[in-house]
Design an enzyme around this catalytic site. Structure first.
Site, short mmCIF file in Angstrom:
data_model
loop_
_atom_site.label_atom_id
_atom_site.label_comp_id
_atom_site.label_asym_id
_atom_site.label_seq_id
_atom_site.Cartn_x
_atom_site.Cartn_y
_atom_site.Cartn_z
NE ARG A 1 -2.71 -7.32 -4.22
CZ ARG A 1 -3.51 -7.49 -3.18
NH1 ARG A 1 -3.01 -7.81 -2.01
NH2 ARG A 1 -4.80 -7.34 -3.31
CE LYS B 1 -14.87 -7.00 3.99
NZ LYS B 1 -13.75 -6.44 3.22
CG HIS C 1 -1.91 -1.03 1.37
ND1 HIS C 1 -2.11 -1.73 2.54
CD2 HIS C 1 -2.80 -1.55 0.47
CE1 HIS C 1 -3.09 -2.61 2.37
NE2 HIS C 1 -3.51 -2.53 1.12
CB SER D 1 -4.22 -6.64 4.90
OG SER D 1 -3.87 -5.38 4.40
P1 ADP Z 1 -9.47 -4.43 0.10
O1 ADP Z 1 -9.31 -5.15 1.41
O2 ADP Z 1 -10.69 -3.55 0.00
O3 ADP Z 1 -9.19 -5.26 -1.13
P2 ADP Z 1 -6.82 -3.48 0.30
O4 ADP Z 1 -6.51 -2.57 1.42
O5 ADP Z 1 -6.31 -4.87 0.41
O6 ADP Z 1 -8.36 -3.37 0.11
O7 ADP Z 1 -6.29 -2.92 -1.08
C1 ADP Z 1 -6.58 -1.61 -1.57
C2 ADP Z 1 -5.95 -1.44 -2.94
O8 ADP Z 1 -4.55 -1.67 -2.84
C3 ADP Z 1 -6.43 -2.39 -4.03
O9 ADP Z 1 -6.40 -1.70 -5.26
C4 ADP Z 1 -5.39 -3.50 -4.00
O10 ADP Z 1 -5.31 -4.17 -5.24
C5 ADP Z 1 -4.15 -2.68 -3.74
N1 ADP Z 1 -3.08 -3.45 -3.09
C6 ADP Z 1 -3.17 -4.24 -2.00
N2 ADP Z 1 -1.99 -4.80 -1.70
C7 ADP Z 1 -1.11 -4.34 -2.63
C8 ADP Z 1 0.29 -4.57 -2.90
N3 ADP Z 1 1.00 -5.41 -2.15
N4 ADP Z 1 0.87 -3.93 -3.94
C9 ADP Z 1 0.13 -3.11 -4.73
N5 ADP Z 1 -1.20 -2.86 -4.55
C10 ADP Z 1 -1.80 -3.46 -3.53
#
Ligand code: ADP
Length: 170
Positions: free
Chosen positions: A94, A45, A21, A132
């Site tokens: 990703r 959630k 992120h 996450s």
């Molecule tokens: P959600 O739980 O709503 O999917 P996330 O917080 O996991 O949200 O992800 C938010 C955004 O960040 C999404 O566009 C996701 O694809 C992107 N994202 C999550 N992890 C990564 C990563 N390791 N590298 C690049 N983008 C990421």
């Protein structure tokens, strides 16, 4: 109201914020004048970190980025983007699985709000395996050692709060 093309909104759960992120947000902060990070709060959630804890963690981690701010929101992303006065949603990709889901979501968002564009950034090669949910499993299953393996996955500010969550659950 006219929406700013120089202001992007990056939404997610950030439960917790990861190095992946952070990479997307810092690259977004170089491409746009302003970036708003929106923490989506879904009453259905049960996240590990409360919305307030996630705001504080993100604010701490993003302190070096002067043009980034953090907010929580409920409801549709496009409505939040519009409330921010922005016209761009920033997303990270990703894998091909992400691409599939993100493509569908961006088409749906475009029907809901044709004046808002989605901009995709490819995950950095060092971060494309990070999520996450994976991090929560590692935090739960790996012992706390001096050189914490979590350093490879989350910003340093996240490690102690994450370890504390699982200590309290034991
Ligand atoms: P959600 O739980 O709503 O999917 P996330 O917080 O996991 O949200 O992800 C938010 C955004 O960040 C999404 O566009 C996701 O694809 C992107 N994202 C999550 N992890 C990564 C990563 N390791 N590298 C690049 N983008 C990421």
């Amino acid at each position: 109201m006219s929406l700013s093309p120089r202001h992007a909104v990056y939404v997610g759960s950030f439960d917790p914020v990861t190095l992946g992120h952070f990479d997307i947000i810092s690259r977004g902060a170089r491409l746009f004048d302003r970036v708003t990070v929106g923490i989506g709060v879904n009453p259905g959630k049960s996240p590990l970190f409360t919305p307030q804890e996630r705001v504080e963690l993100l604010q701490d981690v993003l302190k070096p980025l002067a043009n980034v701010r953090v907010e929580c929101f409920e409801g549709l992303t496009v409505n939040f983007v519009r409330r921010c006065g922005a016209s761009v949603t920033l997303r990270g990709i990703r894998t091909l699985t992400d691409l599939d889901a993100e493509f569908t979501m961006s088409l749906a968002n475009h029907v809901l709000a044709p004046d808002i564009e989605t901009v995709f950034l490819m995950a950095g090669e060092k971060y494309s395996h990070i999520s996450s949910s994976l991090i929560k499993q590692i935090a739960q299953l790996s012992p706390e050692t001096e050189t914490d393996p979590l350093n490879a996955f989350v910003p340093v500010e996240v490690i102690e709060p994450l370890r504390a969550k699982f200590r309290n659950l034991r």
